[in-house]
Write a protein that holds these residues in place. Structure first.
Motif, PDB file in Angstrom:
ATOM      1  N   VAL A  53      24.790 -41.628  29.311  1.00 28.90           N
ATOM      2  CA  VAL A  53      23.481 -41.282  29.860  1.00 28.90           C
ATOM      3  C   VAL A  53      22.559 -42.504  29.875  1.00 28.90           C
ATOM      4  O   VAL A  53      21.871 -42.782  30.863  1.00 28.90           O
ATOM      5  N   LEU A  54      22.525 -43.239  28.763  1.00 27.48           N
ATOM      6  CA  LEU A  54      21.614 -44.381  28.652  1.00 27.48           C
ATOM      7  C   LEU A  54      21.956 -45.493  29.635  1.00 27.48           C
ATOM      8  O   LEU A  54      21.087 -46.289  30.010  1.00 27.48           O
ATOM      9  N   LYS A  58      21.609 -43.126  37.505  1.00 27.76           N
ATOM     10  CA  LYS A  58      21.075 -41.876  38.034  1.00 27.76           C
ATOM     11  C   LYS A  58      20.086 -41.222  37.071  1.00 27.76           C
ATOM     12  O   LYS A  58      19.486 -40.196  37.408  1.00 27.76           O
ATOM     13  N   VAL A  59      19.930 -41.810  35.898  1.00 30.30           N
ATOM     14  CA  VAL A  59      19.022 -41.273  34.874  1.00 30.30           C
ATOM     15  C   VAL A  59      17.778 -42.138  34.810  1.00 30.30           C
ATOM     16  O   VAL A  59      17.858 -43.368  34.765  1.00 30.30           O
ATOM     17  N   SER A  60      16.624 -41.508  34.805  1.00 27.81           N
ATOM     18  CA  SER A  60      15.346 -42.226  34.804  1.00 27.81           C
ATOM     19  C   SER A  60      14.693 -42.206  33.427  1.00 27.81           C
ATOM     20  O   SER A  60      14.770 -41.220  32.690  1.00 27.81           O
ATOM     21  N   SER A  61      14.034 -43.316  33.114  1.00 28.29           N
ATOM     22  CA  SER A  61      13.244 -43.407  31.881  1.00 28.29           C
ATOM     23  C   SER A  61      11.783 -43.050  32.112  1.00 28.29           C
ATOM     24  O   SER A  61      10.997 -43.007  31.166  1.00 28.29           O
ATOM     25  N   ASP A  62      11.412 -42.816  33.358  1.00 29.69           N
ATOM     26  CA  ASP A  62      10.020 -42.523  33.684  1.00 29.69           C
ATOM     27  C   ASP A  62       9.749 -41.041  33.471  1.00 29.69           C
ATOM     28  O   ASP A  62       9.975 -40.203  34.332  1.00 29.69           O
ATOM     29  N   ARG A  63       9.288 -40.720  32.250  1.00 27.55           N
ATOM     30  CA  ARG A  63       8.991 -39.329  31.909  1.00 27.55           C
ATOM     31  C   ARG A  63       7.527 -38.977  32.107  1.00 27.55           C
ATOM     32  O   ARG A  63       7.101 -37.873  31.794  1.00 27.55           O
ATOM     33  N   ARG A  64       6.731 -39.895  32.626  1.00 26.82           N
ATOM     34  CA  ARG A  64       5.300 -39.630  32.802  1.00 26.82           C
ATOM     35  C   ARG A  64       5.112 -38.459  33.771  1.00 26.82           C
ATOM     36  O   ARG A  64       5.661 -38.445  34.854  1.00 26.82           O
ATOM     37  N   PRO A  83      12.799 -51.441  40.022  1.00 21.77           N
ATOM     38  CA  PRO A  83      12.766 -52.876  39.708  1.00 21.77           C
ATOM     39  C   PRO A  83      11.611 -53.296  38.791  1.00 21.77           C
ATOM     40  O   PRO A  83      11.587 -54.417  38.319  1.00 21.77           O
ATOM     41  N   ASP A  84      10.630 -52.381  38.553  1.00 20.60           N
ATOM     42  CA  ASP A  84       9.476 -52.758  37.728  1.00 20.60           C
ATOM     43  C   ASP A  84       9.916 -53.114  36.306  1.00 20.60           C
ATOM     44  O   ASP A  84       9.453 -54.105  35.728  1.00 20.60           O
ATOM     45  N   HIS A  85      10.803 -52.285  35.738  1.00 23.17           N
ATOM     46  CA  HIS A  85      11.285 -52.557  34.382  1.00 23.17           C
ATOM     47  C   HIS A  85      12.030 -53.879  34.324  1.00 23.17           C
ATOM     48  O   HIS A  85      11.843 -54.662  33.384  1.00 23.17           O
ATOM     49  N   THR A  86      12.867 -54.154  35.303  1.00 19.24           N
ATOM     50  CA  THR A  86      13.651 -55.396  35.318  1.00 19.24           C
ATOM     51  C   THR A  86      12.732 -56.607  35.327  1.00 19.24           C
ATOM     52  O   THR A  86      12.947 -57.570  34.585  1.00 19.24           O
ATOM     53  N   ARG A  87      11.704 -56.552  36.159  1.00 21.93           N
ATOM     54  CA  ARG A  87      10.766 -57.672  36.259  1.00 21.93           C
ATOM     55  C   ARG A  87      10.018 -57.894  34.948  1.00 21.93           C
ATOM     56  O   ARG A  87       9.953 -59.031  34.431  1.00 21.93           O
ATOM     57  N   LEU A  88       9.464 -56.826  34.378  1.00 22.40           N
ATOM     58  CA  LEU A  88       8.694 -56.972  33.145  1.00 22.40           C
ATOM     59  C   LEU A  88       9.575 -57.445  31.993  1.00 22.40           C
ATOM     60  O   LEU A  88       9.165 -58.300  31.201  1.00 22.40           O
ATOM     61  N   ARG A  89      10.767 -56.905  31.905  1.00 20.60           N
ATOM     62  CA  ARG A  89      11.654 -57.289  30.806  1.00 20.60           C
ATOM     63  C   ARG A  89      12.071 -58.747  30.946  1.00 20.60           C
ATOM     64  O   ARG A  89      12.182 -59.471  29.950  1.00 20.60           O
ATOM     65  N   ARG A  90      12.308 -59.205  32.177  1.00 22.16           N
ATOM     66  CA  ARG A  90      12.710 -60.588  32.390  1.00 22.16           C
ATOM     67  C   ARG A  90      11.596 -61.546  31.940  1.00 22.16           C
ATOM     68  O   ARG A  90      11.852 -62.543  31.265  1.00 22.16           O
ATOM     69  N   ALA A 344      19.272 -48.016  20.970  1.00 24.67           N
ATOM     70  CA  ALA A 344      19.613 -47.453  22.279  1.00 24.67           C
ATOM     71  C   ALA A 344      20.721 -48.282  22.930  1.00 24.67           C
ATOM     72  O   ALA A 344      21.515 -48.935  22.241  1.00 24.67           O
ATOM     73  N   ALA A 345      20.785 -48.274  24.271  1.00 25.55           N
ATOM     74  CA  ALA A 345      21.816 -48.998  24.999  1.00 25.55           C
ATOM     75  C   ALA A 345      21.390 -49.096  26.448  1.00 25.55           C
ATOM     76  O   ALA A 345      20.453 -48.416  26.888  1.00 25.55           O
ATOM     77  N   GLY A 346      22.067 -49.962  27.192  1.00 29.96           N
ATOM     78  CA  GLY A 346      21.771 -50.090  28.607  1.00 29.96           C
ATOM     79  C   GLY A 346      20.536 -50.924  28.876  1.00 29.96           C
ATOM     80  O   GLY A 346      20.121 -51.733  28.032  1.00 29.96           O
TER      81      GLY A 346
END
Length: 418
Positions: A53-54, A58-64, A83-90, A344-346
């Motif tokens: 799952v992690l 197809k699974v989203s972390s955006d629970r807002r 891509p927002d998460h990828t950019r911020l994490r980078r 966690a993972a992923g």
């Protein structure tokens, strides 16, 4: 997500279960994956299913806005997708590279020694929550962000309030209006404080060796963090770094006290501190569960999951899955089994894992070395009210003496490379 839950799932929020939730987690894991009939939540507890799952796009972390948490969340690394998460994490990841974090090791050791000296001056017992495990990560992350020492206590109070935002809404009425007001007060305080601090840095860009300066300077292909992103990133780093690390230390010390043979082993072999941290992350991890949303239809185990379904990923259950871990209910710092989901993972694997591991290893080594004949006051042990983040609220320990000024090198760093 509704707040109506079946009795089995609702037990996770029962205060009577909090001291030892693992029998409840075992039952949920063995029944999983399954859809909770009252709420429609997909419960995931087996190690292989949780990791799947992690890592599933197809699974989203955006629970807002999904109703999973009662208190609204700010957009951050924990609840954004690519891509927002990828950019911020980078961009943020530049400030948390292992070589950057390693430079803080001497200062972390100094802070630990300062705390031990304060404990030694206070008598023959202490509350390890308020005297050791909570002050350490607060001082470390505040110094890394350039926050003056006199502001550390209010930052600790704010961080503890915002920790409520990560709890899934498992029980109706769990969060009172007073708690919600505390969360909003803490958010407003953090936003105002970091706005001023960032403005001061930009007006006086003198070189500083801290994470805030790294975050401000972080740039890739002309892209930088905006002021709002910087503020939210600082809040996340302080809250997540404080809560996760404090509870990692507390759960680790508690496990060592309950397993004297393991405490003596660490005392004799301080090079096992890194391995001890990994075992705590598996055996009694600070992060017990994570929520996700199915962005598209998918299959978990043999269960077909519709788009929009909320998922409850039980990390605490997965870390004791006998299909993946031998003797999973045994605490063994020589286990050599790094395959846990404690961070966690992923894509959302914990950004601050290197720092948490370093602080945890130094703190556990210091406890084993400095506390002579420690005894846990079992009657005074109490837990925080959270279900997603696990750790004691009060943990009093008596001792014969505190051995200060004799830090022993080794162990804290060797196990971090994996």
């Amino acid at each position: 997500m509704t707040t109506s839950l079946s009795p089995d799932l609702a037990r996770l929020s029962d205060p009577a279960v909090r001291p030892d939730p693992y029998e409840v987690l075992r039952a949920l894991r063995e029944a999983s994956p399954y859809t909770d009939p009252a709420s429609g939540i997909l419960v995931v507890g087996r190690r292989a299913d949780c990791e799947s799952v992690l890592r599933n796009p197809k699974v989203s972390s955006d629970r807002r806005g999904a109703g999973i948490t009662k208190v609204p969340q700010m957009p951050n690394l924990m609840n954004l997708d690519a891509p927002d998460h990828t950019r911020l994490r980078r961009l943020a990841g530049r400030a948390f590279k292992p070589r950057v974090i390693e430079q803080w090791r001497p200062r972390v050791e100094e802070i630990v020694e300062e705390l031990l000296q304060e404990i030694a001056a206070g008598g023959d017992s202490t509350d390890l929550v308020s005297a050791f495990a909570y002050p350490l990560p607060v001082r470390v992350i505040c110094e890394m962000l350039g926050v003056p020492r006199e502001d550390h206590p209010v930052f600790e109070r704010w961080a503890r309030s915002i920790a409520y935002t990560v709890d899934p809404q498992l029980v109706p009425g769990q969060l009172t209006t007073g708690v919600e007001a505390e969360v909003e007060e803490a958010r407003a305080g953090f936003v105002g404080y970091f706005s001023r601090l960032i403005a001061e840095r930009r007006n006086d860009p003198a070189p500083r060796a801290d994470v805030l300066s790294e975050l401000i300077a972080a740039e890739e292909s002309g892209d930088q963090l905006t002021e709002t992103e910087l503020i939210i990133m600082c809040i996340l780093l302080l809250v997540a770094g404080h809560e996760t690390t404090a509870n990692l230390i507390l759960n680790g010390v508690l496990s060592l006290l309950r397993h004297p043979d393991q405490l003596e082993l660490l005392r004799q072999r301080p090079e096992l501190a890194g391995a001890a941290v990994e075992e705590v992350l598996r055996y009694d991890a600070p992060a017990q569960m994570i929520t996700r949303i199915a962005r598209e239809p998918l299959t978990v185990g043999d269960v077909e999951v519709a788009a929009g379904t909320p998922l409850l990923v039980l990390l605490g259950a997965a870390n004791r899955d006998p299909e993946e871990h031998r003797d999973p209910d045994t605490f063994d710092i020589t286990r050599g089994d790094p395959g846990h989901l404690g961070f966690a993972a992923g894509p959302h694997f914990c950004l601050g894992s290197v720092l948490a591991r370093m602080e945890g290893a130094i703190a556990l080594n210091a406890f084993a070395r400095a506390f002579a004949d420690p005894v846990l006051d079992t009657g005074a042990l109490s837990y925080r009210p959270h279900v997603a983040v696990r750790g004691p609220e009060r943990m009093r320990v008596s001792f014969r003496e505190i051995r200060t000024g004799a830090r022993r090198p080794g162990g804290a760093g060797e196990a971090l490379d994996g």
